[in-house]
Design an enzyme around this catalytic site. Sequence first.
Site, short mmCIF file in Angstrom:
data_model
loop_
_atom_site.label_atom_id
_atom_site.label_comp_id
_atom_site.label_asym_id
_atom_site.label_seq_id
_atom_site.Cartn_x
_atom_site.Cartn_y
_atom_site.Cartn_z
N ARG A 130 0.85 -1.18 0.00
CA ARG A 130 0.00 0.00 0.00
C ARG A 130 0.89 1.24 0.00
O ARG A 130 2.07 1.15 0.35
CB ARG A 130 -0.92 0.00 1.23
CG ARG A 130 -1.98 -1.09 1.22
CD ARG A 130 -2.73 -1.13 2.53
NE ARG A 130 -3.73 -2.20 2.56
CZ ARG A 130 -4.34 -2.62 3.67
NH1 ARG A 130 -4.04 -2.07 4.84
NH2 ARG A 130 -5.23 -3.59 3.59
N ARG A 224 -10.91 5.20 6.16
CA ARG A 224 -9.64 4.71 5.60
C ARG A 224 -9.58 4.87 4.09
O ARG A 224 -8.51 5.07 3.53
CB ARG A 224 -9.44 3.23 5.96
CG ARG A 224 -9.20 3.00 7.42
CD ARG A 224 -8.50 1.69 7.71
NE ARG A 224 -9.01 0.54 6.98
CZ ARG A 224 -8.55 -0.71 7.16
NH1 ARG A 224 -7.60 -0.93 8.05
NH2 ARG A 224 -9.04 -1.71 6.47
N ARG A 235 -15.80 -6.10 4.82
CA ARG A 235 -15.03 -5.75 6.02
C ARG A 235 -15.96 -5.53 7.22
O ARG A 235 -15.70 -6.01 8.32
CB ARG A 235 -14.22 -4.47 5.77
CG ARG A 235 -13.12 -4.60 4.75
CD ARG A 235 -11.84 -5.08 5.38
NE ARG A 235 -10.73 -5.01 4.44
CZ ARG A 235 -9.50 -5.41 4.71
NH1 ARG A 235 -9.24 -5.91 5.91
NH2 ARG A 235 -8.55 -5.33 3.80
#
Length: 285
Positions: A130, A224, A235
């Site tokens: 990331r 996020r 999630r």
Amino acid sequence: MLLTRRFSSALARSPLLPRSLPPPRAVPATPPAPRPPPRRLMSSSSSGWHHSSRPPPPPPSGADKDQLFRGLEAALGTTFSSEPLAPPPQPMILVISGPSGVGKDAVIQRLQEEREGMHFVVTATSRAKRPGEVDGKDYYFVTKEEFLTMIERKELLEYALVYGEYKGIPKQQIRDYMAKGYDIVLRVDIQGAATLREILGESAIFIFLVAESEEALVKRLIHRKTETSDMLLVRVATAREEVKRMNNFDYVVVNSEGNLEGAVKQVESIIDAEKAKVHKRTVNI
């Protein structure tokens, strides 16, 4: 007179009387009871508590500290050791887990800054980096083929397939740092924590990080901005199920919004309490 003799002769011939009586049986005399030994007053020198010679008394209270110290040694017949009374702390394994979005990385980063003597295990993963992540610091980024090779060689303490990507913990990294006396910190997801519990049992400390509420957790995941809408839904649904696994952990720490320091201090308190235990956890990797 004649009558008396005849009566005696007839009585002597009577079968009702024995011709002679046996002699009386001798009864053995009872020996006299032994007299108890005279009682003695026990003194401190004869009671077995002290040596036969009375130790010298300690010096008077007016003596200086060094004289008093040496006098106490002489009075007790020994020397005082400078070795620690408490056993030395043993390296331990700390497993930190929790649903996505609870701030596991933030807590671990603060622990790295605050405490010494701890090694934070770098997990191997097959997912892509990331933005801002560093290979060898955040993760060991490997290909799926490389990860499968590590599995075949049994180089991993634990591994799992999470959201289509592999994550695992290298064994040798843990062994090397524990041999140096370091405490080991493992950051894993809920699935990895369950596997580690089966492998390590009660030898490791399991801490569950959680947000202050479900609403706060969902807002963090939205903030996020790392997942698509479909992945975000996965999630959130997964996080709701993972919270139900809380009872499988040893400790629960709430990482509420704006109170990261409080969560970190609570984790440190757990570590200190485990270090102070008389019966330590024994770890074998």
